[in-house]
Design an enzyme around this catalytic site. Sequence first.
Site, short mmCIF file in Angstrom:
data_model
loop_
_atom_site.label_atom_id
_atom_site.label_comp_id
_atom_site.label_asym_id
_atom_site.label_seq_id
_atom_site.Cartn_x
_atom_site.Cartn_y
_atom_site.Cartn_z
N THR A 171 0.48 -0.99 -0.40
CA THR A 171 0.07 0.15 0.21
C THR A 171 0.88 1.24 -0.23
O THR A 171 0.79 2.90 -0.09
CB THR A 171 -0.91 0.26 1.12
OG1 THR A 171 -0.10 0.02 2.24
CG2 THR A 171 -1.89 -0.98 1.24
N SER A 196 2.05 5.25 10.21
CA SER A 196 1.92 4.92 8.93
C SER A 196 1.36 5.67 7.71
O SER A 196 1.80 7.21 8.56
CB SER A 196 0.17 4.39 8.95
OG SER A 196 -0.70 5.36 9.75
N LYS A 197 0.87 5.68 6.56
CA LYS A 197 1.22 6.86 5.65
C LYS A 197 0.45 7.66 6.36
O LYS A 197 0.37 8.44 6.34
CB LYS A 197 1.08 5.81 5.04
CG LYS A 197 2.10 5.45 3.40
CD LYS A 197 1.51 5.71 2.46
CE LYS A 197 -0.16 5.42 2.40
NZ LYS A 197 -0.21 4.00 1.49
N GLN A 198 -1.08 7.08 7.01
CA GLN A 198 -1.69 8.09 7.26
C GLN A 198 -1.00 9.22 8.50
O GLN A 198 -1.84 10.58 8.49
CB GLN A 198 -2.93 7.32 7.38
CG GLN A 198 -3.67 6.48 6.62
CD GLN A 198 -3.43 5.44 6.63
OE1 GLN A 198 -2.61 5.32 6.67
NE2 GLN A 198 -3.89 5.01 5.15
N GLY A 258 1.88 10.41 8.61
CA GLY A 258 3.17 11.02 8.30
C GLY A 258 4.51 9.79 8.42
O GLY A 258 5.24 10.52 7.63
#
Length: 298
Positions: free
Chosen positions: A18, A246-248, A250
């Site tokens: 992802t 996580s990507k969410q 940062g």
Amino acid sequence: MTSVTGHHYIGRFAPSPTGDLHQGSVLAALASWLDARAHGGRWLVRIEDVDQPRSIPGAAQRILHQLAALGLEPDETPVWQSARSPLYRAALDRLIDAGPAYPCACSRRDIERVWAARGIAAQRHEELVYPGTCRDTRPTRATRAWRFRLPAAATVEWMDRRIGAQRQDVAAMVGDFVLLRADALWAYQLAVVVDDAEQGVTHVVRGEDLADNTPRQILLQSALGLPRPSYLHTALVLGPDGNKLSKQNGARSIDTDSPLAVLNAAAGLLGLAAQQGSVGQALLAWVRQWSALYNLTR
Ligand code: GLU
């Protein structure tokens, strides 16, 4: 422990493509690699792209390149879950034939309504315990998903090599869980159990955010007559908001131009001492430290 494939230790790193590797996923990669090497075992990489809509084109290849840049090379050609549907289908068919899998017509809205009628409101984004609506009556509406009927004794106890004795009442925490989703995608729980067994994985090393899933996986292993691997859940890298990085929140892609810095940061969180010199020397030193930390003798 000798697995079905004859190896005494097979470990794996199972990234979902992802996005690129970030400091959090590197931790799981490094820990699983070190544990495999410290046991003199084999280390596999499995691309968990079963959730196709969430997979980002090219991310898996980038992850494999990033791993190589960190000196973490799999011992076999990686497998891709998107190519393994027939294995998941066969496992679901076995569960349907044997009884524990049943069709479910409930939407999320339906499940919310059942709980609302009992005075329980769902938090947004919260996975609701399945109230068992379709458990004993064949749905008259179209089947949306297939669920796993929990056995009567659904409290699972297991021993984690880092976080120790664990216990979960799966009926109270999760309820009958999904095997094949309403959007026709295989559920992570089923895919991971089938793959770990099919690949002969003896030791699972992954982030602590997944520890809550382990009891469901143990129940599926029992229902399918598959061996139970040993488990070690690592500490998590936290993002600025205190949640798992996580990507969410940062997480940035790792800088493969400075592999030792990336590895040192991950090693520090695993309780290993910072190293200088080459990546190869650092990895060797950490294998020795890991063995000492987890009392492994070869
Ligand atoms: N694919 C999962 C993830 O990236 C890991 C699954 C596992 O290690 O069991 O979070």
